[in-house]
Enzyme design. Structure first.
Site, mmCIF file in Angstrom:
data_model
loop_
_atom_site.group_PDB
_atom_site.id
_atom_site.type_symbol
_atom_site.label_atom_id
_atom_site.label_comp_id
_atom_site.label_asym_id
_atom_site.label_seq_id
_atom_site.Cartn_x
_atom_site.Cartn_y
_atom_site.Cartn_z
ATOM 1 N N LYS A 86 0.869 -1.180 0.000
ATOM 2 C CA LYS A 86 0.000 0.000 0.000
ATOM 3 C C LYS A 86 0.902 1.225 0.000
ATOM 4 O O LYS A 86 1.641 1.468 0.953
ATOM 5 C CB LYS A 86 -0.908 0.015 1.242
ATOM 6 C CG LYS A 86 -1.635 1.347 1.387
ATOM 7 C CD LYS A 86 -2.512 1.432 2.602
ATOM 8 C CE LYS A 86 -2.818 2.892 2.914
ATOM 9 N NZ LYS A 86 -3.669 3.057 4.091
ATOM 10 N N ALA B 142 -9.639 5.181 4.293
ATOM 11 C CA ALA B 142 -9.556 6.303 5.231
ATOM 12 C C ALA B 142 -10.847 7.115 5.297
ATOM 13 O O ALA B 142 -11.467 7.398 4.274
ATOM 14 C CB ALA B 142 -8.420 7.248 4.910
ATOM 15 N N GLY B 143 -11.222 7.455 6.520
ATOM 16 C CA GLY B 143 -12.328 8.370 6.742
ATOM 17 C C GLY B 143 -13.609 7.726 7.240
ATOM 18 O O GLY B 143 -14.500 8.420 7.718
ATOM 19 N N ASN C 122 -9.057 1.309 9.621
ATOM 20 C CA ASN C 122 -8.311 0.948 10.816
ATOM 21 C C ASN C 122 -8.942 1.597 12.050
ATOM 22 O O ASN C 122 -9.499 0.939 12.922
ATOM 23 C CB ASN C 122 -6.845 1.349 10.647
ATOM 24 C CG ASN C 122 -5.926 0.818 11.750
ATOM 25 O OD1 ASN C 122 -4.733 0.670 11.543
ATOM 26 N ND2 ASN C 122 -6.434 0.504 12.934
ATOM 27 N N THR C 123 -8.891 2.929 12.084
ATOM 28 C CA THR C 123 -9.301 3.646 13.285
ATOM 29 C C THR C 123 -10.763 3.393 13.672
ATOM 30 O O THR C 123 -11.076 3.282 14.860
ATOM 31 C CB THR C 123 -9.074 5.159 13.091
ATOM 32 O OG1 THR C 123 -7.753 5.349 12.577
ATOM 33 C CG2 THR C 123 -9.190 5.913 14.402
ATOM 34 N N GLY D 225 -8.105 8.679 9.849
ATOM 35 C CA GLY D 225 -8.357 8.726 11.285
ATOM 36 C C GLY D 225 -9.415 9.728 11.718
ATOM 37 O O GLY D 225 -9.658 9.898 12.909
#
Lengths: 66, 271
Positions: B113, B200-201, B222-223, B174
């Site tokens: 990535k 992301a987001g 992830n977050t 994040g």
């Protein structure tokens, strides 16, 4: 001799191969990748690659990340 | 569990996500950062059903507990496809160096990535640097899944140059703000020649479902899982949201109407 290991100066007694360094660090057999002076030293050559004074050595691993 | 009717079984089975020629049944990709400990990481990844997990490449802590279990012990590479990332890189050179270390670390592994960040506050990608890095990495034999912004022209460019997946952000890394620009994500999906994954987001399950309903091929997060109050439960929620969103997209939603339309027959009432 002195090497720069992961950004910090370390005094080690030479001659020393990459394999021997990893053993001394307790990293023998662990999954790590090694770079010496920004060149990757493949695992197959750890046993023969001898370190020199002032070599910049990086030992990296995989950790959690996104 | 109720047996699936054959038609549905077939529809579900044939819907693999193919990245760089390899099929995956899960369309949820997860990061492994920000968890409390390795056990929580393992449980959350398991609950997510993800088959591809991202990892970061960092210096070994010299002199600190070399015998501690590592991420590779709890998430065995025999079971998961590792996706080493270039997180923390702010220029092409560092990103390329990180990918080469990852390839050595993971025995010739080529799937990476690529992310080259432009600034620490927004974590938006630096597109010129990312393009430069992608070109060199592809020439060097890497299979590049690229983190990018939601610009459809840039996304197309990455696909044309040979990236194996294009991964536009939904909102800053994040931030958990959800899909901020669904129109752009749709443009990107419409023009896609390689898998498009929102990266992301995403903040909660409905965000993931929206991404899939827009036609994205998958979502990387992830977050949203790691920082949920109960990460393992959120991982399970995300798994379902991805599946639900994907099925809804394939089913094709009904047209939106301005006014009501009765669901029961208008005739045949007793009055």
């Amino acid at each position: 001799m002195q090497i720069i290991l992961n950004g910090e100066a370390q005094v080690v007694s030479g001659p020393l191969t990459v394999s021997q360094l990893l053993e001394q660090l307790g990293l023998g057999g662990r999954r790590v990748a090694v770079e010496v002076n920004r060149e990757i030293v493949p695992r197959s050559r750890h046993g023969e690659h001898e370190l020199n004074h002032d070599d910049r050595v990086e030992v990296v691993r995989a950790i959690g990340g996104g | 569990m109720e047996a699936m009717i054959p038609a549905m079984q077939q529809a579900v089975a044939s819907d693999a996500l193919v990245i760089a020629g390899k099929p995956y049944t899960s369309r949820l990709l997860v990061g492994t950062g920000k968890y409390k400990d390795l056990e929580q990481t393992r449980l959350a990844v398991e609950a997510s059903g993800a088959q591809i997990v991202t990892v970061a490449i960092r210096r070994t802590n010299i002199g600190q507990h070399p015998n501690e279990p590592s991420l590779l012990d709890v998430l065995p590479p025999s079971r998961y496809t590792y996706l080493p990332n270039t997180a923390g890189c702010f220029n092409a050179e560092d990103a390329i160096r990180t990918c080469r270390l990852a390839r050595e670390l993971l025995d010739g592994h080529e799937l990476v990535k690529l992310e080259v960040l432009g600034d620490e506050k927004t974590l938006y990608p630096d597109i010129p640097q990312t393009l430069q890095a992608a070109e060199i990495l592809i020439k060097d034999g890497f299979k590049v899944m690229v983190y990018t912004n939601d610009d459809p022209i840039v996304a197309k460019r990455f696909a044309e140059m040979g990236c194996v997946a294009v991964m536009p952000l939904a909102a800053p890394i994040g931030s958990g703000l959800g899909i901020r620009n669904p129109y752009n994500i749709r443009f990107i999906v419409e023009e896609a020649t390689v898998p498009i994954l929102v990266d992301a987001g995403v903040g909660t399950a409905s965000d993931a479902a929206v991404a899939m309903e827009l036609g994205c091929d998958g979502v990387l997060m992830n977050t949203a899982i790691a920082l949920a109050k109960n990460p393992v439960l959120m991982a399970s929620a995300m798994k379902k949201a991805i599946e639900a969103g994907r099925e809804a997209y394939r089913a094709g939603r009904m047209p939106r109407k301005q006014y009501g339309s009765p669901s029961s027959p208008v005739g045949g009432t007793v009055f």
